[in-house]
Enzyme design. Structure first.
Site, PDB file in Angstrom:
ATOM      1  N   SER A   7       0.873  -1.174   0.000  1.00 33.13           N
ATOM      2  CA  SER A   7       0.000   0.000   0.000  1.00 33.13           C
ATOM      3  C   SER A   7       0.911   1.225   0.000  1.00 33.13           C
ATOM      4  O   SER A   7       2.083   1.141   0.389  1.00 33.13           O
ATOM      5  CB  SER A   7      -0.940  -0.005   1.204  1.00 33.13           C
ATOM      6  OG  SER A   7      -0.227  -0.213   2.407  1.00 33.13           O
ATOM      7  N   GLU A   9       1.201   5.601   0.506  1.00 37.26           N
ATOM      8  CA  GLU A   9       0.582   6.791   1.109  1.00 37.26           C
ATOM      9  C   GLU A   9       0.996   8.077   0.390  1.00 37.26           C
ATOM     10  O   GLU A   9       2.146   8.253   0.021  1.00 37.26           O
ATOM     11  CB  GLU A   9       1.012   6.865   2.575  1.00 37.26           C
ATOM     12  CG  GLU A   9       0.368   8.002   3.336  1.00 37.26           C
ATOM     13  CD  GLU A   9       0.628   7.870   4.824  1.00 37.26           C
ATOM     14  OE1 GLU A   9       0.292   6.801   5.381  1.00 37.26           O
ATOM     15  OE2 GLU A   9       1.172   8.813   5.414  1.00 37.26           O
ATOM     16  N   THR A  40      -3.338  11.367   3.428  1.00 36.43           N
ATOM     17  CA  THR A  40      -3.322  11.915   4.791  1.00 36.43           C
ATOM     18  C   THR A  40      -4.326  13.058   4.959  1.00 36.43           C
ATOM     19  O   THR A  40      -4.865  13.594   3.993  1.00 36.43           O
ATOM     20  CB  THR A  40      -1.915  12.404   5.179  1.00 36.43           C
ATOM     21  OG1 THR A  40      -1.537  13.452   4.273  1.00 36.43           O
ATOM     22  CG2 THR A  40      -0.900  11.283   5.114  1.00 36.43           C
ATOM     23  N   ALA A  43      -3.985  18.248  10.501  1.00 38.43           N
ATOM     24  CA  ALA A  43      -4.396  18.426  11.903  1.00 38.43           C
ATOM     25  C   ALA A  43      -5.709  19.188  11.971  1.00 38.43           C
ATOM     26  O   ALA A  43      -5.895  20.205  11.310  1.00 38.43           O
ATOM     27  CB  ALA A  43      -3.311  19.188  12.651  1.00 38.43           C
ATOM     28  N   ARG A  98      -5.841   9.266  15.786  1.00 39.12           N
ATOM     29  CA  ARG A  98      -6.111  10.323  16.762  1.00 39.12           C
ATOM     30  C   ARG A  98      -5.760  11.671  16.147  1.00 39.12           C
ATOM     31  O   ARG A  98      -6.504  12.624  16.217  1.00 39.12           O
ATOM     32  CB  ARG A  98      -5.287  10.066  18.032  1.00 39.12           C
ATOM     33  CG  ARG A  98      -5.379  11.215  19.021  1.00 39.12           C
ATOM     34  CD  ARG A  98      -4.653  10.865  20.318  1.00 39.12           C
ATOM     35  NE  ARG A  98      -4.568  12.046  21.154  1.00 39.12           N
ATOM     36  CZ  ARG A  98      -3.444  12.712  21.393  1.00 39.12           C
ATOM     37  NH1 ARG A  98      -2.314  12.318  20.854  1.00 39.12           N
ATOM     38  NH2 ARG A  98      -3.447  13.778  22.158  1.00 39.12           N
ATOM     39  N   ASP A 100      -2.882  14.999  15.546  1.00 39.81           N
ATOM     40  CA  ASP A 100      -2.207  15.939  16.438  1.00 39.81           C
ATOM     41  C   ASP A 100      -3.115  17.120  16.715  1.00 39.81           C
ATOM     42  O   ASP A 100      -3.908  17.518  15.873  1.00 39.81           O
ATOM     43  CB  ASP A 100      -0.904  16.452  15.794  1.00 39.81           C
ATOM     44  CG  ASP A 100       0.050  15.303  15.504  1.00 39.81           C
ATOM     45  OD1 ASP A 100       0.177  14.427  16.375  1.00 39.81           O
ATOM     46  OD2 ASP A 100       0.634  15.279  14.408  1.00 39.81           O
ATOM     47  N   ALA A 114      -7.868   7.489  19.515  1.00 38.03           N
ATOM     48  CA  ALA A 114      -8.270   6.810  18.277  1.00 38.03           C
ATOM     49  C   ALA A 114      -9.271   5.682  18.534  1.00 38.03           C
ATOM     50  O   ALA A 114     -10.136   5.419  17.701  1.00 38.03           O
ATOM     51  CB  ALA A 114      -7.044   6.272  17.554  1.00 38.03           C
ATOM     52  N   TYR A 136       3.028   1.895  16.809  1.00 34.40           N
ATOM     53  CA  TYR A 136       4.329   2.548  17.050  1.00 34.40           C
ATOM     54  C   TYR A 136       5.320   1.551  17.635  1.00 34.40           C
ATOM     55  O   TYR A 136       5.401   1.394  18.853  1.00 34.40           O
ATOM     56  CB  TYR A 136       4.150   3.747  18.003  1.00 34.40           C
ATOM     57  CG  TYR A 136       3.275   4.814  17.402  1.00 34.40           C
ATOM     58  CD1 TYR A 136       3.828   5.857  16.663  1.00 34.40           C
ATOM     59  CD2 TYR A 136       1.888   4.760  17.545  1.00 34.40           C
ATOM     60  CE1 TYR A 136       3.025   6.823  16.079  1.00 34.40           C
ATOM     61  CE2 TYR A 136       1.071   5.721  16.959  1.00 34.40           C
ATOM     62  CZ  TYR A 136       1.656   6.738  16.227  1.00 34.40           C
ATOM     63  OH  TYR A 136       0.848   7.691  15.636  1.00 34.40           O
ATOM     64  N   GLN A 167       4.242   3.375  12.294  1.00 29.62           N
ATOM     65  CA  GLN A 167       5.150   4.492  12.060  1.00 29.62           C
ATOM     66  C   GLN A 167       6.390   3.902  11.388  1.00 29.62           C
ATOM     67  O   GLN A 167       6.710   2.729  11.615  1.00 29.62           O
ATOM     68  CB  GLN A 167       5.513   5.082  13.432  1.00 29.62           C
ATOM     69  CG  GLN A 167       6.679   6.036  13.483  1.00 29.62           C
ATOM     70  CD  GLN A 167       6.349   7.347  12.801  1.00 29.62           C
ATOM     71  OE1 GLN A 167       6.381   7.409  11.570  1.00 29.62           O
ATOM     72  NE2 GLN A 167       6.019   8.358  13.561  1.00 29.62           N
ATOM     73  N   PHE A 207      12.593  15.185  10.361  1.00 36.27           N
ATOM     74  CA  PHE A 207      11.291  14.538  10.424  1.00 36.27           C
ATOM     75  C   PHE A 207      11.253  13.527  11.568  1.00 36.27           C
ATOM     76  O   PHE A 207      10.291  13.459  12.335  1.00 36.27           O
ATOM     77  CB  PHE A 207      11.080  13.826   9.076  1.00 36.27           C
ATOM     78  CG  PHE A 207       9.654  13.668   8.659  1.00 36.27           C
ATOM     79  CD1 PHE A 207       8.775  14.738   8.691  1.00 36.27           C
ATOM     80  CD2 PHE A 207       9.199  12.430   8.210  1.00 36.27           C
ATOM     81  CE1 PHE A 207       7.453  14.579   8.293  1.00 36.27           C
ATOM     82  CE2 PHE A 207       7.873  12.261   7.814  1.00 36.27           C
ATOM     83  CZ  PHE A 207       7.006  13.334   7.856  1.00 36.27           C
ATOM     84  N   HIS A 257       3.861  -0.911   3.710  1.00 33.22           N
ATOM     85  CA  HIS A 257       3.136   0.341   3.442  1.00 33.22           C
ATOM     86  C   HIS A 257       4.177   1.434   3.207  1.00 33.22           C
ATOM     87  O   HIS A 257       4.950   1.761   4.121  1.00 33.22           O
ATOM     88  CB  HIS A 257       2.254   0.706   4.643  1.00 33.22           C
ATOM     89  CG  HIS A 257       1.487   1.982   4.476  1.00 33.22           C
ATOM     90  ND1 HIS A 257       0.322   2.052   3.729  1.00 33.22           N
ATOM     91  CD2 HIS A 257       1.704   3.248   4.946  1.00 33.22           C
ATOM     92  CE1 HIS A 257      -0.137   3.303   3.758  1.00 33.22           C
ATOM     93  NE2 HIS A 257       0.680   4.041   4.481  1.00 33.22           N
TER      94      HIS A 257
END
Length: 277
Positions: A7, A9, A40, A43, A98, A100, A114, A136, A167, A207, A257
């Site tokens: 997949s 993103e 995506t 926020a 969830r 930020d 979440a 995570y 992540q 990042f 992913h």
């Protein structure tokens, strides 16, 4: 040979040029026959319209599209409306997060975690959506301790998540350890490793510091030693990520992913090396 589910993103482009470029990138990545493309969501829903526009386009091109939906700063009514829009557009998969807290916002809104969003989607839409949640392996940057983080993940799974995407990370052992810990809690949903190809080490370092992803010391030192040699950085990055993917797949990871950053070249090359294209 077992089929590896892929997949990919994207983030919603901000300009007409970005939209055009992403169309081209998608057409190139389509050769990988991904299980879905995800998009995506900013926020507090700051990119809602742009996310929806890209999602509708992906679906119109005949691909499975999975919008991210973050609940921080949202109301039940607002989320209900988005779910209806996605149902009407034929979307069958959502990445439920969830999210930020946008800067300057003191209150989380009607959803704090979440698992509450997952419960709400299930109560509103039953089994219509395949729900992905975040995982995570190196712990969520805001988790007080690993135990709390594992408990939070288990709550999301028990609330009705179908699978999880991690992540990104560069230490395969962190992923395998996380999966073992989750299985020990009786959670058996597939956990797909998130893979970040490396185009620029300085950007990756910034990042990673911001999102809590660990860059192994040996990797940092090697990249720092390459200075500004763009070709050497790219070559080393490809080797590191390809080897990581090989180890993950050999160890039983159910898929990969890719965080494409709206680029196609590195993802395509890694998949070519893995003989997935």
């Amino acid at each position: 040979m077992k089929h590896t589910e892929l997949s990919i993103e994207f983030f919603p482009p901000q300009t007409p040029e970005g939209v055009e470029k992403l169309r081209l990138v998608r057409s190139k990545l389509a050769v990988l026959k991904p299980e879905f493309f995800s998009v995506t969501f900013g926020a507090g829903g700051s990119t809602r319209e742009r996310t929806f526009a890209v999602i509708k386009e992906i679906a119109a091109e005949g691909f499975a599209a999975a919008p991210h939906l973050s609940c921080i700063g949202s109301t039940r009514e607002n989320i209900r409306e988005i779910l209806l829009d996605y149902k009407a557009a034929g979307i069958r998969r959502i990445v439920a997060l969830r999210g930020d807290l946008p800067s300057g916002m003191a209150e989380a809104g009607e959803f704090r975690y979440a698992n509450e969003l997952v419960e709400f989607i299930r109560s509103e839409t039953g089994d219509h959506f395949h729900l992905e949640v975040a995982a995570y392996p190196e712990w969520h940057p805001q988790a007080r301790n690993p135990h709390d983080d594992l408990a939070a993940f288990a709550r999301k799974a028990r609330a009705g998540a179908n699978s999880a995407i991690t992540q990104y990370f560069y230490n395969a052992d962190a992923y395998f350890h996380f999966v073992d810990e989750v299985r020990a809690l009786g959670v058996d949903i597939p956990i797909i490793p998130g893979i970040m190809p490396i185009a620029s080490f300085s950007k990756l370092a910034r990042f990673s510091d911001a999102c809590g992803a660990e860059l192994p010391r040996w990797m940092r030192r090697k990249f720092e030693g390459l200075g500004d040699d763009v070709d050497a950085i790219r070559a080393f990055g490809l080797d590191v990520v390809t080897e990581l993917c090989q180890r993950l797949l050999a160890g039983g990871a159910p898929g990969l992913h890719f965080y494409s950053m709206n680029q196609s070249v590195l993802t395509l090359e890694i998949c070519r090396r893995l003989q997935l294209s």
